[in-house]
Design a protein around this motif. Structure first.
Motif, PDB file in Angstrom:
ATOM      1  N   LYS A 232       0.838  -1.209   0.000  1.00  0.00           N
ATOM      2  CA  LYS A 232       0.000   0.000   0.000  1.00  0.00           C
ATOM      3  C   LYS A 232       0.869   1.254   0.000  1.00  0.00           C
ATOM      4  N   LYS A 233       1.954   1.207   0.727  1.00  0.00           N
ATOM      5  CA  LYS A 233       2.839   2.369   0.778  1.00  0.00           C
ATOM      6  C   LYS A 233       3.410   2.673  -0.606  1.00  0.00           C
ATOM      7  N   THR A 234       3.780   1.632  -1.338  1.00  0.00           N
ATOM      8  CA  THR A 234       4.262   1.823  -2.704  1.00  0.00           C
ATOM      9  C   THR A 234       3.184   2.433  -3.582  1.00  0.00           C
ATOM     10  N   ALA A 235       1.951   1.924  -3.446  1.00  0.00           N
ATOM     11  CA  ALA A 235       0.838   2.464  -4.223  1.00  0.00           C
ATOM     12  C   ALA A 235       0.563   3.915  -3.847  1.00  0.00           C
ATOM     13  N   LEU A 236       0.629   4.232  -2.564  1.00  0.00           N
ATOM     14  CA  LEU A 236       0.403   5.598  -2.113  1.00  0.00           C
ATOM     15  C   LEU A 236       1.447   6.553  -2.689  1.00  0.00           C
ATOM     16  N   SER A 237       2.688   6.120  -2.746  1.00  0.00           N
ATOM     17  CA  SER A 237       3.732   6.957  -3.324  1.00  0.00           C
ATOM     18  C   SER A 237       3.424   7.270  -4.782  1.00  0.00           C
ATOM     19  N   ASP A 238       2.961   6.262  -5.513  1.00  0.00           N
ATOM     20  CA  ASP A 238       2.587   6.475  -6.916  1.00  0.00           C
ATOM     21  C   ASP A 238       1.372   7.389  -7.012  1.00  0.00           C
ATOM     22  N   PHE A 239       0.390   7.203  -6.122  1.00  0.00           N
ATOM     23  CA  PHE A 239      -0.814   8.036  -6.150  1.00  0.00           C
ATOM     24  C   PHE A 239      -0.469   9.505  -5.927  1.00  0.00           C
ATOM     25  N   LEU A 240       0.455   9.795  -5.026  1.00  0.00           N
ATOM     26  CA  LEU A 240       0.836  11.181  -4.764  1.00  0.00           C
ATOM     27  C   LEU A 240       1.421  11.841  -6.013  1.00  0.00           C
ATOM     28  N   LYS A 241       2.245  11.094  -6.739  1.00  0.00           N
ATOM     29  CA  LYS A 241       2.822  11.647  -7.968  1.00  0.00           C
ATOM     30  C   LYS A 241       1.734  11.885  -9.016  1.00  0.00           C
ATOM     31  N   ARG A 242       0.796  10.952  -9.116  1.00  0.00           N
ATOM     32  CA  ARG A 242      -0.302  11.117 -10.081  1.00  0.00           C
ATOM     33  C   ARG A 242      -1.206  12.294  -9.693  1.00  0.00           C
ATOM     34  N   LEU A 243      -1.424  12.472  -8.395  1.00  0.00           N
ATOM     35  CA  LEU A 243      -2.221  13.611  -7.952  1.00  0.00           C
ATOM     36  C   LEU A 243      -1.517  14.920  -8.285  1.00  0.00           C
ATOM     37  N   GLY A 244      -0.197  14.935  -8.153  1.00  0.00           N
ATOM     38  CA  GLY A 244       0.557  16.114  -8.554  1.00  0.00           C
ATOM     39  C   GLY A 244       0.364  16.439 -10.024  1.00  0.00           C
ATOM     40  N   THR A 245       0.384  15.406 -10.858  1.00  0.00           N
ATOM     41  CA  THR A 245       0.120  15.597 -12.293  1.00  0.00           C
ATOM     42  C   THR A 245      -1.285  16.131 -12.514  1.00  0.00           C
ATOM     43  N   ALA A 246      -2.245  15.597 -11.759  1.00  0.00           N
ATOM     44  CA  ALA A 246      -3.637  16.025 -11.900  1.00  0.00           C
ATOM     45  C   ALA A 246      -3.810  17.487 -11.504  1.00  0.00           C
ATOM     46  N   LEU A 247      -3.153  17.919 -10.426  1.00  0.00           N
ATOM     47  CA  LEU A 247      -3.287  19.304  -9.997  1.00  0.00           C
ATOM     48  C   LEU A 247      -2.623  20.258 -10.984  1.00  0.00           C
ATOM     49  N   THR A 248      -1.511  19.827 -11.560  1.00  0.00           N
ATOM     50  CA  THR A 248      -0.906  20.640 -12.612  1.00  0.00           C
ATOM     51  C   THR A 248      -1.874  20.802 -13.779  1.00  0.00           C
ATOM     52  N   TRP A 249      -2.593  19.721 -14.098  1.00  0.00           N
ATOM     53  CA  TRP A 249      -3.593  19.781 -15.169  1.00  0.00           C
ATOM     54  C   TRP A 249      -4.693  20.802 -14.845  1.00  0.00           C
ATOM     55  N   THR A 250      -5.159  20.825 -13.603  1.00  0.00           N
ATOM     56  CA  THR A 250      -6.235  21.767 -13.257  1.00  0.00           C
ATOM     57  C   THR A 250      -5.777  23.210 -13.400  1.00  0.00           C
ATOM     58  N   SER A 251      -4.505  23.468 -13.131  1.00  0.00           N
ATOM     59  CA  SER A 251      -4.026  24.854 -13.210  1.00  0.00           C
ATOM     60  C   SER A 251      -3.841  25.321 -14.649  1.00  0.00           C
ATOM     61  N   THR A 252      -3.750  24.398 -15.585  1.00  0.00           N
ATOM     62  CA  THR A 252      -3.569  24.753 -16.997  1.00  0.00           C
ATOM     63  C   THR A 252      -4.814  24.477 -17.841  1.00  0.00           C
ATOM     64  N   HIS A 253      -5.838  23.877 -17.239  1.00  0.00           N
ATOM     65  CA  HIS A 253      -7.083  23.560 -17.939  1.00  0.00           C
ATOM     66  C   HIS A 253      -8.279  23.964 -17.070  1.00  0.00           C
ATOM     67  N   LYS A 254      -8.311  25.227 -16.661  1.00  0.00           N
ATOM     68  CA  LYS A 254      -9.320  25.662 -15.689  1.00  0.00           C
ATOM     69  C   LYS A 254     -10.739  25.553 -16.231  1.00  0.00           C
ATOM     70  N   ASP A 255     -10.936  25.813 -17.506  1.00  0.00           N
ATOM     71  CA  ASP A 255     -12.277  25.699 -18.082  1.00  0.00           C
ATOM     72  C   ASP A 255     -12.741  24.245 -18.076  1.00  0.00           C
ATOM     73  N   ALA A 256     -11.856  23.338 -18.458  1.00  0.00           N
ATOM     74  CA  ALA A 256     -12.219  21.913 -18.451  1.00  0.00           C
ATOM     75  C   ALA A 256     -12.456  21.419 -17.027  1.00  0.00           C
ATOM     76  N   TYR A 257     -11.653  21.915 -16.098  1.00  0.00           N
ATOM     77  CA  TYR A 257     -11.833  21.523 -14.703  1.00  0.00           C
ATOM     78  C   TYR A 257     -13.167  22.051 -14.171  1.00  0.00           C
ATOM     79  N   ALA A 258     -13.494  23.289 -14.489  1.00  0.00           N
ATOM     80  CA  ALA A 258     -14.782  23.850 -14.063  1.00  0.00           C
ATOM     81  C   ALA A 258     -15.948  23.049 -14.650  1.00  0.00           C
ATOM     82  N   ALA A 259     -15.825  22.636 -15.903  1.00  0.00           N
ATOM     83  CA  ALA A 259     -16.881  21.831 -16.523  1.00  0.00           C
ATOM     84  C   ALA A 259     -17.025  20.488 -15.810  1.00  0.00           C
TER      85      ALA A 259
END
Length: 323
Positions: A232-259
């Protein structure tokens, strides 16, 4: 033993009903990632929406289940009960849970500009400045030790007032939203979608958390039980990196995120646009700078009796998952 967060009076049975699942009880460290299920704690479908809209979990070898709550207090109660592997909140709710004995570690920091938390007043309240709050009742969501309570305490101090100069009442966000809409609440310290809806329903923003009035940091936490399971710890480490990618996406795709917020949360488009512009935009390792800033939050709230006992922020972190 949970003390202060027990104000969110949810039984274990109710928690399990809300989450629709319990945390994986297996401690088998030899299992493959295909056998791992992470139960991710969430508030108001925030992380779910970000992850789904960005597609950040595509290709992940583990499974994710979502444990959904309307506020941080019941979410941390779920972590303590074993109904969620992770928690997600602003800094002060995490501190309150740690102070109350919830078994988890902070594993990553989130960052935004603080505008997601604010004090909303009805236009007829006669409150036009922070100093006008003296003697007023202020409803704080969601429970003792919320990020909105820190904003209230900090701006009172900045304006020469004491915390005892206001009368604080705690109310879960959905209940407070209904009361604010009907005019039963005049001053409401709140956050996120509830802040946006309050403004849409006849409120005005007295002050928000920008310009250092809140730290701007939130935390992802992981239960001690999940951290003791190496798979689980290994999976959590991967999830944190993916969440970082997702948050970067929200900051560059605000209209799509709002939709996506409109589609998945049923929010009004104007509310969704506000939320998209104020969202956390980064996942960061927990550094000495993060710990020092949040320790200041802990010390202030301990000083006014809200956080007791105080928390050693640096000792409450596990920095091994996100370098």
């Amino acid at each position: 033993m949970i003390r202060r967060i027990a104000a969110a009076t949810l039984s274990l049975t109710a928690l399990l009903a809300l989450t629709g699942c319990g945390a994986d009880s297996s401690a088998d460290t030899a299992k493959s990632q295909d056998d791992v299920t992470l139960t991710i704690g969430d508030q108001a479908k925030t992380l779910q929406t970000i992850i789904a809209a960005s597609g950040a979990l595509k290709g992940a070898e583990y499974r994710v289940k979502w444990a959904e709550f309307e506020g941080a207090a019941p979410l941390y109660q779920a972590v303590q009960a074993g109904a969620a592997d992770t928690a997600y909140s602003a800094d002060l709710p995490a501190l309150q849970a740690l102070s109350g004995g919830v078994g988890f570690k902070t594993v990553a920091a989130l960052q935004n500009d603080g505008r997601h938390v604010g004090i909303v007043v009805r236009k007829s309240s006669g409150v036009n400045s922070v100093k006008d709050l003296k003697g007023k009742k202020v409803v704080v969501s969601s429970a003792k030790g919320s990020i909105s309570e820190y904003l209230l305490a900090n701006v009172l101090q900045q304006n020469g007032l004491k915390y005892s100069d206001v009368k604080v009442q705690y109310l879960l966000p959905t209940d407070a939203q209904a009361a604010f809409s009907s005019g039963k609440i005049q001053v409401w310290a709140t956050f996120g979608v509830y802040q946006a809806v309050g403004l849409q329903q006849g409120g005005k923003l007295l002050v928000d958390g920008a310009d250092g009035r809140v730290s701007g940091y939130g935390f992802l936490g992981a239960s001690d039980k999940a951290l003791a399971d190496s798979a689980k710890k290994t999976a959590l480490s991967d999830f944190l990196k993916r969440l970082g990618t997702a948050l970067t996406w929200t900051s560059t795709h605000k209209d799509a995120y709002a939709a996506a917020i409109v589609q998945r949360n049923g929010a009004d488009p104007a509310v969704a646009k506000t939320l998209a512009s104020a969202a956390y935009s980064k996942v960061l390792p927990i550094t000495s700078e993060v710990n020092g800033t949040v320790q200041d939050v802990a010390d202030l709230m301990h000083g006014i009796g809200v956080l007791d006992p105080n928390v050693d922020v640096a000792r409450s972190a596990d920095t091994s998952l996100l370098k």
